[in-house]
Structures are given as structure tokens and as C-alpha cells.
Design an enzyme around this catalytic site. Structure first.
Site, PDB file in Angstrom:
ATOM      1  N   HIS A   1       0.970  -1.087  -0.204  1.00  0.00           N
ATOM      2  CA  HIS A   1       0.161  -0.138  -0.033  1.00  0.00           C
ATOM      3  C   HIS A   1       0.961   1.203  -0.144  1.00  0.00           C
ATOM      4  O   HIS A   1       1.820   1.219   0.398  1.00  0.00           O
ATOM      5  CB  HIS A   1      -1.114   0.097   1.167  1.00  0.00           C
ATOM      6  CG  HIS A   1      -0.501  -0.026   2.425  1.00  0.00           C
ATOM      7  ND1 HIS A   1       0.146   1.211   3.382  1.00  0.00           N
ATOM      8  CD2 HIS A   1      -0.214  -0.859   3.467  1.00  0.00           C
ATOM      9  CE1 HIS A   1       0.344   0.845   4.454  1.00  0.00           C
ATOM     10  NE2 HIS A   1       0.538  -0.536   4.403  1.00  0.00           N
TER      11      HIS A   1
ATOM     12  N   ASP B   1      -0.315   4.326   0.984  1.00  0.00           N
ATOM     13  CA  ASP B   1      -0.780   5.338   2.060  1.00  0.00           C
ATOM     14  C   ASP B   1       0.109   5.287   2.903  1.00  0.00           C
ATOM     15  O   ASP B   1       0.600   4.148   3.381  1.00  0.00           O
ATOM     16  CB  ASP B   1      -2.235   5.134   1.951  1.00  0.00           C
ATOM     17  CG  ASP B   1      -2.555   4.134   2.840  1.00  0.00           C
ATOM     18  OD1 ASP B   1      -2.343   2.967   2.215  1.00  0.00           O
ATOM     19  OD2 ASP B   1      -3.484   4.109   3.678  1.00  0.00           O
TER      20      ASP B   1
ATOM     21  N   ASP C   1       6.612   1.484   6.433  1.00  0.00           N
ATOM     22  CA  ASP C   1       5.097   0.994   6.169  1.00  0.00           C
ATOM     23  C   ASP C   1       4.285   1.805   5.400  1.00  0.00           C
ATOM     24  O   ASP C   1       3.830   2.835   5.747  1.00  0.00           O
ATOM     25  CB  ASP C   1       4.813   0.840   7.895  1.00  0.00           C
ATOM     26  CG  ASP C   1       3.183   0.332   7.738  1.00  0.00           C
ATOM     27  OD1 ASP C   1       2.586  -0.326   6.577  1.00  0.00           O
ATOM     28  OD2 ASP C   1       2.255   0.841   8.750  1.00  0.00           O
TER      29      ASP C   1
ATOM     30  N   GLU D   1      -5.085   1.497   3.056  1.00  0.00           N
ATOM     31  CA  GLU D   1      -4.784   0.606   4.151  1.00  0.00           C
ATOM     32  C   GLU D   1      -5.250   1.096   5.426  1.00  0.00           C
ATOM     33  O   GLU D   1      -5.443   0.555   6.387  1.00  0.00           O
ATOM     34  CB  GLU D   1      -3.683  -0.199   3.819  1.00  0.00           C
ATOM     35  CG  GLU D   1      -3.603  -1.544   4.710  1.00  0.00           C
ATOM     36  CD  GLU D   1      -2.932  -1.188   6.162  1.00  0.00           C
ATOM     37  OE1 GLU D   1      -3.060  -2.384   6.803  1.00  0.00           O
ATOM     38  OE2 GLU D   1      -2.227  -0.352   6.032  1.00  0.00           O
ATOM     39  N   GLU D   2      -4.197   2.201   5.806  1.00  0.00           N
ATOM     40  CA  GLU D   2      -4.083   2.790   7.076  1.00  0.00           C
ATOM     41  C   GLU D   2      -5.372   3.186   7.664  1.00  0.00           C
ATOM     42  O   GLU D   2      -5.553   3.343   8.945  1.00  0.00           O
ATOM     43  CB  GLU D   2      -3.008   3.805   7.057  1.00  0.00           C
ATOM     44  CG  GLU D   2      -1.540   3.345   6.836  1.00  0.00           C
ATOM     45  CD  GLU D   2      -0.946   2.381   7.492  1.00  0.00           C
ATOM     46  OE1 GLU D   2      -1.513   2.049   8.730  1.00  0.00           O
ATOM     47  OE2 GLU D   2       0.288   1.994   7.424  1.00  0.00           O
TER      48      GLU D   2
ATOM     49  N   HIS E   1       4.395   3.790  12.485  1.00  0.00           N
ATOM     50  CA  HIS E   1       2.946   4.562  13.121  1.00  0.00           C
ATOM     51  C   HIS E   1       3.795   5.438  14.190  1.00  0.00           C
ATOM     52  O   HIS E   1       3.108   5.956  14.675  1.00  0.00           O
ATOM     53  CB  HIS E   1       2.290   3.603  13.685  1.00  0.00           C
ATOM     54  CG  HIS E   1       1.286   2.817  12.590  1.00  0.00           C
ATOM     55  ND1 HIS E   1       0.185   2.266  12.854  1.00  0.00           N
ATOM     56  CD2 HIS E   1       1.469   2.399  11.298  1.00  0.00           C
ATOM     57  CE1 HIS E   1      -0.346   1.682  11.846  1.00  0.00           C
ATOM     58  NE2 HIS E   1       0.684   1.640  10.841  1.00  0.00           N
TER      59      HIS E   1
END
Length: 449
Positions: free
Chosen positions: A90, A92, A123, A154-155, A418
């Protein structure tokens, strides 16, 4: 042997352009949350699509689904008799948070001490770049068929999580490489073989019409917060193990953290004990966890000297990868309803659930990837798991009931995804790209036998 030596040299030669591409992607703040500019998500999408075209993916289209960011979808037809591999990632990213807590600006990619820093570097943009590197190692003509799926929300949460089950014909493959995972530690190639399921539970207690004076009535008036705390205390035993009947826990046979590693990865305060007993992997991957993630109660700064009439807790329940999360949720609800602290009845309700996942480890794709990882890293691969969930994994697997699912990626336990100062090690980016490239040939060879 010659092919393998050439693949390693080819990927090494590609690294300057792969690092440059990662830098371009990290510089785009492609945050798909509603309050952020959509044009940045589109810019990242367009860059990924263009770079895949340059990598031999000729059949590229955009999957525009309602209420989600565009999905890059592309294919390279399989050579005669060769299997097909689906590559997932992904583009995003999570919001950066308080940028003053970053050592370098989150959307200014910075290479330092063998790592590239920036939001989304690990990520999951480096995984997207690794896919591109593996394809370019073959000049865009890999020995397997390729389906590429790079999503853009996705996030935040996306309707794409359910889409593969609705259109399974678009996602047919013999092996699914879900590259949104990573290694238990840097330098240790790891295949993630299990994901815990998740369920939310809410616990409420109301005892009085309104607060009453704690001096006049405390000691007899039913305290809602005290009752809630007493109920929550029954969820674990004296050692911190989950004590709710019906939640599954099994022996874990894969790799484990050491106590020291775990303390460092989680940022535990010095001298702080771990919760629970037994191997750490069993506690965090193959057994349940119940975490109080929210509490409605008077804050200390504005608290009055009064008996609290109402309190509520939000519990996040993680269940064994092979346990039905609804079953685990029911177990927690039933346990709490039976508790009745001080004779007070609790209102307990369920929230969202998400299924876990357990991958097969006896097929040709698993064996080929283990061999490919050893060639890339120089050491044997190990099995690990993730305490979190990746909803798309279950949907992709359901669309491909006869395929193998391989979960891997560039992340390691110290990559700070994150969090602040997210980074990816250049060595891990190189090794994942090389492992994928090696896998294409090894898997093709195995499937032809």
C-alpha cells in the site's frame, strides 16, 4: 548458480535507483485520512503506477471503488506452464503526529547510518519499492506471472478489504506475497505465519442518578468506577495472564523475542516486569490479550469529592489466530456479565470484530521463499507472527482458496512504524527485493517439477 549470482549483482546495481524512488515516495504525504489533501494520495498513486509500467507491468488499470483511494492493479502474463504470484502493498501512510518529536522532518527522506528515515519509509513504501526492484531484476520479464495490487487506504480503512471476495477472478494466483509485515529483528529473515484476531468489548456501569458527596455517602453509596475497576481486575490472574475461560492459547514453535529485546522494542521503563508467563511469542501471538484502551471516568484535574455514578471501559481483545473472534468476544462478555462486582450488574456489549489468520507452511511457495530468503540474507529464515490483524489477508485468501499466503516485508521490530522517526534499513530493502527475485525463479522451478 549463475542466475542466482546475477540476481544478487543486479539488485545491488539497482539499489541507487530504488533508494531514489523510495525517497520520492516518502516525500509525498499520502495520508488517506479524511481531513488530509486527496491530491497527495493521487500523486503517490500516479508515481507507483508509472514506476510499475517502467518495470514491465504493461496491463495497468485503476480500481476506483466507492469511498476509498484508487488501487493500482496490474498484470504480467505468466510464461507457458509457470505459476502466478500476486504482489501486495500500500502507498498510503499514517499521519506524522507531532512533527517536533521527529529527529528529521517526516516527509523529507533522510539517509543516515544505513537507514532511510521518513513517514511510510517502512510501512509500506519500501515494500512497494521492493516489488519494483524484484521485477526490474528480470528486466520486467520475470519467470512467473505477476499480479500487482497496491492500495491507497490501508491505514484508514477501505472497502477494498472486502473487494477481492466480490471479484475473485481479478486476484487469482498460486502464491500471494502480502508485503506489509517484516522481520522479528534486523538481519533475521522472517515469514509471518499467523495473525491474531480482534474483537472490541464495551463495559458500562451506572449506579446513581447523579454524583453524591463522597464524605456524606461514600462507604455505602455504590461507586460505579470502583465496580468497573473490580470487574476489569478479574480479566487477568496475579501474573498477568488472561483469566477468561474460553479464550484459546497454544504452544508457539516459531521465533521468539528475548525479554531484553521485548523491553527495548516496547520502550519499557527500567525494572518493569512483563505481563504473563511462558514464552513471549505464545503470549503475544498464539494466546489472547485483553487491553483497556479507553476509560470514561472523571479526569483527575477536575474531579470532585463525589461518588462516581457512571463509568465505561473500552476493551480491545486479541484472540488466537485460529479462534473465531466472535467466539472470543462472547467469552469476554459472558465472563464480565457473571462478575457482578459488589452485586452490581454490568452492561456489556460487543463492538467490531476481525478474523485472525494462520498460513500454511507445507507448500512449495513457503519452501521456495525460505530458500530465497536464505540466499538474500545468508541465514535461515524463521517463522514469526503478528499480534495485529491485516483484514485484507483473509479476503485475499478467501478469493484464492488453493493458493499459499506468504507474509513478509522490510519492517523490523525497531523500525518505529506508526511512531516517530520511522525508518527502514537499506539492507532490509535490498534483501527483500532480492528474496522476491530469487523466489520467482525458485517457485517457478518447483511448480514445474
Amino acid at each position: 548458480m549463475e542466475l542466482r549470482r546475477d540476481l544478487g549483482g543486479t539488485v545491488d546495481g539497482l539499489m541507487p535507483e530504488l533508494k531514489g524512488l523510495l525517497g520520492q515516495l516518502v516525500a509525498i504525504p499520502s495520508i488517506a485520512f479524511p481531513e488530509y489533501p486527496k491530491e497527495n494520495v493521487r500523486r503517490a498513486h500516479d508515481l507507483v503506477a508509472e514506476e510499475l509500467r517502467k518495470s514491465g507491468v504493461g496491463e495497468i488499470q485503476v480500481l476506483n471503488l466507492p469511498d476509498t483511494s484508487p488501487v493500482v492493479y496490474g498484470r504480467i502474463p505468466a510464461p507457458e506452464g509457470a505459476p502466478t504470484v500476486l504482489l501486495y502493498g500500500h502507498y498510503d501512510v499514517q499521519p506524522s503526529g507531532d512533527e517536533s518529536l521527529w529527529h528529521t522532518p517526516p516527509f523529507t527522506p533522510t539517509e543516515k547510518d544505513g537507514a532511510i528515515y521518513g513517514r511510510g519509509a517502512a510501512d509500506c513504501k519500501a515494500n512497494v519499492v521492493a516489488h519494483i526492484g524484484a521485477l526490474r531484476a528480470y528486466g520486467g520479464k520475470p519467470p512467473v506471472g505477476i499480479t500487482v495490487v497496491i492500495e491507497g487506504q490501508e491505514e484508514y480503512g477501505s472497502v477494498f478489504d472486502d473487494y477481492p471476495a466480490e471479484k475473485p477472478e481479478l486476484f487469482q494466483a498460486d502464491a500471494l506475497l502480502i508485503c506489509d509485515a517484516g522481520n522479528i529483528r534486523a538481519g533475521q529473515p522472517t515469514l509471518v505465519t499467523a495473525l491474531r484476531g480482534v474483537a472490541d468489548v464495551f463495559v458500562e456501569v451506572r449506579t446513581l442518578a447523579a454524583p453524591v458527596h463522597s464524605g456524606q455517602f461514600g462507604g455505602a453509596a455504590p461507586d460505579a468506577l470502583l465496580a468497573l475497576v473490580a470487574a476489569l481486575a478479574t480479566l487477568h490472574d496475579a501474573d498477568g495472564n488472561v483469566a477468561v475461560p474460553g479464550l484459546r492459547r497454544d504452544k508457539w514453535q516459531g521465533a521468539n523475542y528475548t525479554d531484553k529485546e521485548f523491553a527495548e522494542v516496547t520502550g519499557m521503563a527500567p525494572g518493569m516486569p512483563l505481563l504473563g508467563t511462558g514464552p513471549i511469542g505464545e503470549r503475544i501471538w498464539y494466546g489472547p490479550a485483553i487491553t483497556v484502551i479507553g476509560l470514561d471516568a472523571p479526569p483527575t484535574k477536575t474531579a470532585a469529592s463525589a461518588v462516581v455514578p457512571y463509568a465505561k471501559a473500552y476493551l480491545n481483545v486479541r484472540v488466537h489466530p485460529e479462534q473465531d473472534p466472535a467466539e472470543g468476544q462472547r467469552a469476554v462478555i459472558e465472563h464480565l456479565k457473571k462478575v457482578r462486582p459488589f452485586g452490581i450488574e454490568l452492561e456489556v456489549t460487543g463492538g467490531d470484530i476481525g478474523a485472525g489468520f494462520a498460513a500454511g507452511t507445507n507448500g512449495p511457495a513457503y519452501a521456495a521463499m525460505g530458500e530465497a530468503m536464505k540466499k538474500a540474507w545468508g541465514v535461515d529464515a524463521v517463522d514469526s507472527a503478528m499480534g495485529g490483524s491485516i483484514p485484507l489477508t483473509n479476503t485475499m485468501a478467501a478469493a484464492n482458496p488453493n493458493s499459499e499466503v506468504l507474509m513478509l516485508g522490510v519492517e523490523d521490530s525497531n523500525c518505529n512504524m506508526h511512531g516517530y522517526n520511522e525508518r527502514v534499513l537499506v539492507s532490509e530493502l535490498r534483501n527483500v527485493a532480492l528474496a522476491e527475485a530469487e523466489f520467482f525463479q525458485l517457485f517457478a522451478d518447483r511448480m514445474r517439477k
